[in-house]
Design an enzyme around this catalytic site. Structure first.
Site, mmCIF file in Angstrom:
data_model
loop_
_atom_site.group_PDB
_atom_site.id
_atom_site.type_symbol
_atom_site.label_atom_id
_atom_site.label_comp_id
_atom_site.label_asym_id
_atom_site.label_seq_id
_atom_site.Cartn_x
_atom_site.Cartn_y
_atom_site.Cartn_z
ATOM 1 C CB ALA A 72 -0.822 -0.074 1.266
ATOM 2 C CE1 TYR A 85 5.595 -8.955 -12.477
ATOM 3 C CE2 TYR A 85 4.705 -8.555 -14.943
ATOM 4 C CZ TYR A 85 4.576 -8.399 -13.364
ATOM 5 O OH TYR A 85 3.671 -7.642 -13.041
HETATM 6 P P1 NDP Z 1 4.771 -0.184 -7.370
HETATM 7 O O1 NDP Z 1 5.932 -0.545 -7.673
HETATM 8 O O2 NDP Z 1 4.051 1.144 -7.572
HETATM 9 O O3 NDP Z 1 3.911 -0.876 -5.854
HETATM 10 C C1 NDP Z 1 4.325 -2.176 -5.491
HETATM 11 C C2 NDP Z 1 3.977 -2.244 -4.021
HETATM 12 O O4 NDP Z 1 4.371 -3.535 -3.711
HETATM 13 C C3 NDP Z 1 4.715 -1.171 -3.082
HETATM 14 O O5 NDP Z 1 3.908 -0.877 -2.090
HETATM 15 C C4 NDP Z 1 5.692 -2.182 -2.437
HETATM 16 O O6 NDP Z 1 5.953 -1.605 -1.099
HETATM 17 C C5 NDP Z 1 5.332 -3.253 -2.470
HETATM 18 N N1 NDP Z 1 6.195 -4.509 -2.207
HETATM 19 C C6 NDP Z 1 6.935 -4.780 -3.282
HETATM 20 N N2 NDP Z 1 7.976 -5.705 -2.843
HETATM 21 C C7 NDP Z 1 7.532 -6.155 -1.457
HETATM 22 C C8 NDP Z 1 7.985 -6.967 -0.577
HETATM 23 N N3 NDP Z 1 8.863 -7.966 -0.652
HETATM 24 N N4 NDP Z 1 7.400 -6.896 0.614
HETATM 25 C C9 NDP Z 1 6.311 -6.163 0.893
HETATM 26 N N5 NDP Z 1 5.862 -5.566 -0.018
HETATM 27 C C10 NDP Z 1 6.403 -5.366 -1.123
HETATM 28 O O7 NDP Z 1 3.756 -1.096 -8.513
HETATM 29 P P2 NDP Z 1 2.289 -1.333 -8.743
HETATM 30 O O8 NDP Z 1 1.441 -0.541 -7.864
HETATM 31 O O9 NDP Z 1 2.216 -1.212 -10.121
HETATM 32 O O10 NDP Z 1 2.224 -2.791 -8.535
HETATM 33 C C11 NDP Z 1 1.185 -3.615 -7.607
HETATM 34 C C12 NDP Z 1 0.884 -4.781 -8.201
HETATM 35 O O11 NDP Z 1 0.333 -4.610 -9.601
HETATM 36 C C13 NDP Z 1 2.089 -5.785 -8.769
HETATM 37 O O12 NDP Z 1 1.706 -7.136 -8.196
HETATM 38 C C14 NDP Z 1 2.300 -5.548 -9.902
HETATM 39 O O13 NDP Z 1 3.023 -6.924 -10.402
HETATM 40 C C15 NDP Z 1 1.188 -5.577 -10.591
HETATM 41 N N6 NDP Z 1 0.843 -5.013 -11.951
HETATM 42 C C16 NDP Z 1 1.440 -3.805 -12.256
HETATM 43 C C17 NDP Z 1 1.265 -3.506 -13.289
HETATM 44 C C18 NDP Z 1 1.775 -2.104 -14.112
HETATM 45 O O14 NDP Z 1 1.991 -1.925 -15.147
HETATM 46 N N7 NDP Z 1 1.972 -1.038 -13.082
HETATM 47 C C19 NDP Z 1 0.434 -3.942 -14.452
HETATM 48 C C20 NDP Z 1 0.016 -5.498 -14.082
HETATM 49 C C21 NDP Z 1 0.066 -5.791 -12.854
HETATM 50 P P3 NDP Z 1 7.386 -1.434 -0.266
HETATM 51 O O15 NDP Z 1 8.528 -1.021 -1.544
HETATM 52 O O16 NDP Z 1 7.167 -0.283 0.448
HETATM 53 O O17 NDP Z 1 7.788 -2.559 0.334
HETATM 54 C C1 8X3 Z 2 2.877 -5.604 -15.893
HETATM 55 C C2 8X3 Z 2 2.275 -5.304 -17.053
HETATM 56 O O1 8X3 Z 2 2.974 -5.724 -19.489
HETATM 57 O O2 8X3 Z 2 4.711 -4.717 -18.034
HETATM 58 O O3 8X3 Z 2 2.379 -6.572 -14.963
HETATM 59 O O4 8X3 Z 2 4.115 -7.157 -17.810
HETATM 60 S S1 8X3 Z 2 3.859 -5.701 -18.133
#
Ligand code: NDP
Ligand code: 8X3
Length: 252
Positions: free
Chosen positions: A10, A151
């Site tokens: 979050a 990934y």
């Molecule tokens: P961000 O990098 O903005 O957010 C990722 C979040 O995950 C951060 O709050 C981070 O918090 C947390 N996180 C990462 N590693 C850990 C860990 N080891 N322990 C606890 N928390 C962790 O990316 P998004 O908001 O884009 O990503 C959120 C989800 O959406 C992911 O699962 C991503 O794969 C998925 N997603 C994203 C897409 C995109 O294009 N952005 C598309 C499709 C899916 P902190 O570093 O503070 O721990």
């Molecule tokens: C994140 C979207 O297309 O970069 O899951 O893999 S993509």
């Protein structure tokens, strides 16, 4: 009845936008992540709207997950919704040039972390009348793309686990929804490219990507449905993106 939502990841992007959105709906929120200062900042913001509990842990470390969830005060130990959102991509290389640490971090976070959190939160959900798990997958969990290898594999695993949870938890009355975003501008690409801003910016060049708020709106909608209705699986793309790799970019 007041419901409690537990959100992993979050501190940024989709998880943060979802917390902000759900605060408007008066859900009580348990927000989690590793960066304590960002959790505290968000907590302050959310407190103007709702009640909040922060938990600071790394999803990759089962001991930390267990200890943090055990530390939840009794009055918070009734969880209605779990949003497994924490996740990341590390690197974008052909499989023969992949970095072992990148592979470990993606597998440990996106698959094992999701399982660890689910294992410890499930018992706090079982007594609730309506219970819902939302797993954030990806278009990368539907299609494999060039250099996406590990990934994509982790997000295919999330897809499989969402289906498995829906089957295994059916008799207990759980809803399970897989939310699969396409290109969403968050810290995602910056992290994938190890802080390289130019490379991260290029991903979204010439298109209007999704915003975290777009995904938060969809999650809000999913949670607004009556108890007999579940969205099993939803893929959300920017209008400019047709598949994982076919993207219409404007040149000027
Ligand atoms: P961000 O990098 O903005 O957010 C990722 C979040 O995950 C951060 O709050 C981070 O918090 C947390 N996180 C990462 N590693 C850990 C860990 N080891 N322990 C606890 N928390 C962790 O990316 P998004 O908001 O884009 O990503 C959120 C989800 O959406 C992911 O699962 C991503 O794969 C998925 N997603 C994203 C897409 C995109 O294009 N952005 C598309 C499709 C899916 P902190 O570093 O503070 O721990
Ligand atoms: C994140 C979207 O297309 O970069 O899951 O893999 S993509």
């Amino acid at each position: 009845m007041e419901k409690t939502v537990f959100i992993t990841g979050a501190t940024s992007g989709i998880g943060k936008a979802t917390a902000l959105r759900l605060a408007e709906r008066n859900y009580k929120l348990i927000i989690t992540g590793r960066r304590a200062h960002l959790l505290n900042e968000l907590e302050k913001q959310l407190r103007q709207k709702t009640r909040v509990l922060t938990l600071n842990f790394d999803v990759r470390d089962f001991k930390q997950v267990e200890k943090s969830i055990q530390s939840i005060p009794t009055e918070w130990k009734k969880i209605d919704v779990l949003i497994n959102n924490a996740g990341l991509a590390a690197g974008l290389n052909p499989i023969d040039k992949g970095d072992l640490n990148d592979w470990e971090v993606m597998i440990d976070t996106n698959i094992k972390g999701l399982l660890y959190v689910t294992k410890k939160v499930l018992p706090l959900m079982e007594q609730r009348s309506e219970k819902h798990i939302i797993n954030i997958g990806s278009i990368a969990g539907k299609e494999v793309y060039l250099n996406g290898n590990v990934y994509c594999a982790t997000k295919f695993a999330v897809d499989a686990l969402s289906k498995a949870m829906r089957i295994d938890l059916l008799e207990k009355g759980f809803k399970v929804t897989a939310v699969n975003p396409g290109m969403t501008e968050t810290e995602f690409s910056l992290i994938r490219f190890k802080g390289n801003k130019e490379q991260a910016k290029k991903v979204y060049e010439g298109i209007e990507p999704l915003k975290s708020e777009d995904i938060a709106n969809v999650i809000d909608f999913i949670l607004s449905l009556p108890s007999h209705v579940n969205i099993n699986d939803i893929t959300i793309m920017p209008t400019a993106q047709a598949t994982a790799t076919i993207v219409h970019r404007k040149t000027e």
